[in-house]
Write an enzyme that holds these catalytic residues in place. Structure first.
Site, PDB file in Angstrom:
ATOM      1  N   HIS A 114       0.829  -1.202   0.000  1.00 23.34           N
ATOM      2  CA  HIS A 114       0.000   0.000   0.000  1.00 23.34           C
ATOM      3  C   HIS A 114       0.866   1.255   0.000  1.00 23.34           C
ATOM      4  O   HIS A 114       1.341   1.683  -1.044  1.00 23.34           O
ATOM      5  CB  HIS A 114      -0.983  -0.044   1.181  1.00 23.34           C
ATOM      6  CG  HIS A 114      -1.927  -1.195   1.079  1.00 23.34           C
ATOM      7  ND1 HIS A 114      -1.829  -2.310   1.872  1.00 23.34           N
ATOM      8  CD2 HIS A 114      -2.955  -1.424   0.236  1.00 23.34           C
ATOM      9  CE1 HIS A 114      -2.773  -3.169   1.533  1.00 23.34           C
ATOM     10  NE2 HIS A 114      -3.476  -2.657   0.535  1.00 23.34           N
ATOM     11  N   CYS A 115       1.067   1.858   1.149  1.00 24.02           N
ATOM     12  CA  CYS A 115       1.771   3.148   1.200  1.00 24.02           C
ATOM     13  C   CYS A 115       3.231   3.041   0.788  1.00 24.02           C
ATOM     14  O   CYS A 115       3.764   3.960   0.161  1.00 24.02           O
ATOM     15  CB  CYS A 115       1.620   3.766   2.583  1.00 24.02           C
ATOM     16  SG  CYS A 115      -0.113   4.135   2.973  1.00 24.02           S
ATOM     17  N   VAL A 116       3.892   1.942   1.114  1.00 20.46           N
ATOM     18  CA  VAL A 116       5.281   1.771   0.697  1.00 20.46           C
ATOM     19  C   VAL A 116       5.354   1.670  -0.824  1.00 20.46           C
ATOM     20  O   VAL A 116       6.125   2.381  -1.474  1.00 20.46           O
ATOM     21  CB  VAL A 116       5.927   0.544   1.378  1.00 20.46           C
ATOM     22  CG1 VAL A 116       7.300   0.246   0.791  1.00 20.46           C
ATOM     23  CG2 VAL A 116       6.024   0.772   2.883  1.00 20.46           C
ATOM     24  N   SER A 119       4.439   5.039  -2.578  1.00 21.80           N
ATOM     25  CA  SER A 119       5.493   6.047  -2.403  1.00 21.80           C
ATOM     26  C   SER A 119       6.743   5.681  -3.198  1.00 21.80           C
ATOM     27  O   SER A 119       7.391   6.573  -3.773  1.00 21.80           O
ATOM     28  CB  SER A 119       5.823   6.209  -0.917  1.00 21.80           C
ATOM     29  OG  SER A 119       4.677   6.669  -0.216  1.00 21.80           O
TER      30      SER A 119
END
Length: 184
Positions: A114-116, A119
Site C-alpha cells: 500500500h503506502c510503501v 510512495s
C-alpha cells in the site's frame, strides 16, 4: 546524497484488525537504518498516515497515529502527514528531498503493498534512485481474503509482501536487505 524515508511506523498497525502479518522484525530492522542515518547525520524523513475513514485504527484520536517509540522522530526531524497512500501527495516531501540534495532514497515502512509501494513508485517517477529495504517492510492479510474476482483463495501476508516487492524491483526500486544497505 542519500536520504532515508520511514513510512507509517505507527501504533495503529498493532491493531488485530489487520489480521496476520509477515516479517515481525521489520521495525527492528528499520530502527537499525534509522540509527545508522542519525549516526552519520544523513537526511531522514518520517511519514505518518492520518486516516479519514471512520473507525480506522490510524484515525485521529485513536492513539494509532502515534509513532512506534523505537522509530519516533527526534526534535527537528521532518514529519509528513498524509491521508492517502503516497507520501508525496499533499506534502512538501518532494521539494524537501530536493532541497536536502537527496538523489538516492532508501525507503522502508508499513505496509508493503500500500503506502510503501505507492510512495516507491512515485519516488521513482520523480527521478529518485530508490532502494527498498524489503526486510524493513511488512504486509498484512486484511482485505486479502477476497480477490478482485471474488474467487481467489485467502492470501498469505508473506506472499502479498513478496508480490509487492517483486512488482517494484527492477522498475521503480532496487530491493536490498537492511544488512546489504548497511554494508554499503
Amino acid at each position: 546524497m542519500q536520504g532515508l524515508l520511514l513510512i507509517d511506523f505507527q501504533r495503529g498497525f498493532e491493531s488485530p484488525v489487520w489480521g496476520a502479518r509477515n516479517n515481525p522484525e521489520a521495525e527492528e530492522r528499520a530502527a537499525r537504518l534509522l540509527s545508522h542515518w542519525r549516526s552519520l547525520s544523513l537526511p531522514l524523513f518520517h511519514v505518518r498516515h492520518i486516516s479519514t475513514e471512520p473507525g480506522s485504527p490510524l484515525g485521529p484520536g485513536t492513539g494509532g497515529t502515534e509513532f512506534i517509540p523505537a522509530l519516533a522522530p527526534l526534535a527537528g526531524e521532518p514529519v509528513y502527514e498524509k491521508s492517502v497512500n503516497s507520501a508525496f501527495i499533499g506534502t512538501s516531501l518532494e521539494a524537501d528531498l530536493r532541497a536536502a540534495g537527496v538523489e538516492d532514497l532508501v525507503i522502508c515502512g508499513l505496509t508493503t503493498p500500500h503506502c510503501v509501494s505507492t510512495s516507491c513508485r512515485m519516488a521513482g517517477n520523480y527521478g529518485f534512485r530508490v532502494t527498498l529495504a524489503h526486510d524493513a517492510c511488512a504486509a498484512f492479510a486484511a482485505n486479502a481474503n477476497t480477490g478482485w474476482d471474488r474467487r481467489l483463495a485467502p492470501m498469505d501476508p508473506e506472499a502479498i509482501h513478496a508480490a509487492a516487492v517483486s512488482h517494484l524491483h527492477g522498475e521503480f526500486v532496487t530491493a536490498h536487505s537492511v544488512a546489504e544497505i548497511l554494508a554499503g
